[in-house]
Scaffold this motif. Sequence first.
Motif, mmCIF file in Angstrom:
data_model
loop_
_atom_site.group_PDB
_atom_site.id
_atom_site.type_symbol
_atom_site.label_atom_id
_atom_site.label_comp_id
_atom_site.label_asym_id
_atom_site.label_seq_id
_atom_site.Cartn_x
_atom_site.Cartn_y
_atom_site.Cartn_z
ATOM 1 N N MET A 1 -29.844 -0.750 69.062
ATOM 2 C CA MET A 1 -29.027 0.154 69.809
ATOM 3 C C MET A 1 -27.499 -0.026 69.365
ATOM 4 N N ASN B 1 -22.110 3.692 62.984
ATOM 5 C CA ASN B 1 -21.654 5.272 62.954
ATOM 6 C C ASN B 1 -20.104 4.743 63.488
ATOM 7 N N ALA C 1 -25.125 2.352 66.893
ATOM 8 C CA ALA C 1 -23.729 2.553 67.292
ATOM 9 C C ALA C 1 -22.503 2.233 66.315
ATOM 10 N N TRP D 1 -19.088 3.934 66.317
ATOM 11 C CA TRP D 1 -18.827 4.251 67.556
ATOM 12 C C TRP D 1 -18.604 3.191 68.649
ATOM 13 N N ILE D 2 -18.603 1.842 67.993
ATOM 14 C CA ILE D 2 -18.543 0.758 68.956
ATOM 15 C C ILE D 2 -18.225 -0.466 68.003
ATOM 16 N N ARG E 1 -18.699 -3.759 66.900
ATOM 17 C CA ARG E 1 -19.991 -4.455 66.804
ATOM 18 C C ARG E 1 -19.910 -5.947 67.323
#
Length: 336
Positions: free
Chosen positions: A292, A299, A296, A301-302, A304
């Motif tokens: 997960m 992409n 993410a 989106w987060i 790491r």
Amino acid sequence: MSTSGTGIVYRPRRLRTTPRMRRLAAETRLHAADLVLPLFVKEGLAEPAPITSMPGQVQHTEATLRDAVADAARAGLGGVMLFGIPAERDATGTAGDDPDGVLQRGIRVAREAVAEVESETGRPGPVVMADTCLDEFTDHGHCGVLAADGTVDNDATLDRYAAMAVAQARAGAEVVAPSGMMDGQVAVIRDALDDAGFDQVSILAYSAKYASAFYGPFREAVDSALQGDRRTYQMDAANAREGLREADLDLAEGADMVMVKPAGTSLDVLRGVADRSDVPVAAYQVSGEYAMIEAAAANGWIDREGAVLESVTAIKRAGADVVLTYWANEIAEWIK
Ligand code: PBG
């Protein structure tokens, strides 16, 4: 008492003002020695095979397993947890206790790599642990042997676990880790190890192991043959008290360490087990938790590194002494 008439009686933000203040005030610290790296070794591979759903993780050949264990040793990790993927599977998982089976070979290679790095650095290397379970070795993919009606036969499976644990100990495993959630597995393995002269080999019991959708990527990692699910032996995610009871039973049966899994969705259970356990408590940040965050982050989106460190810190904060995580080497690098 109050500050300039604001009514504020105390200012907790003072301890958050600077990096040095935050470091001093931190209640939970990550240390490489608390981390265990799970590793997969597959029979008959010519090159390491990437695990698509776990970017950055591979199925190792014996040669690359040796390198990976040496890296883990240089990173100062507390342990490595080995999983074997055999070339041939059958109904009772014969390859699981074959003295020359893939997992036993992997254990020997891992012990050699640890010894080499220890003599080079003069520091203790990772403890070599092995997954003691049949699912990688059976053609039906269940963690035990099947009865005539197709259900997993608890007591027949215990004999197989005993044989596997002894084979792993003979190969050099310092810790065996029964993960199949069979009733009585710790007691039977303890007896078998003691009878075979391995009273110094420890048992890390997967005590509260939930039937979890978060093991999905692991199924790819071990080329799992499983059809259906493991809900008749792994626990229902609805149950916390039952997890504590499972841990109590394993402690009574002589577990040297107990584990809660998956970590991220069981932090309450982890806290409960940690509060009643007088042995080290481990938690397994599983393949789906890894996937997960990787997905993410890939992409954008987060963050790491932030997400990885926060997730593992939360697991320790909830009471884990030891964390199994696929990011173990990287975390060790970050926290140096
Ligand atoms: C069973 C075992 C599993 C995992 C560790 N040991 C799979 C399962 O119970 O289905 C999962 C680990 C992970 O998802 O990272 N041998």
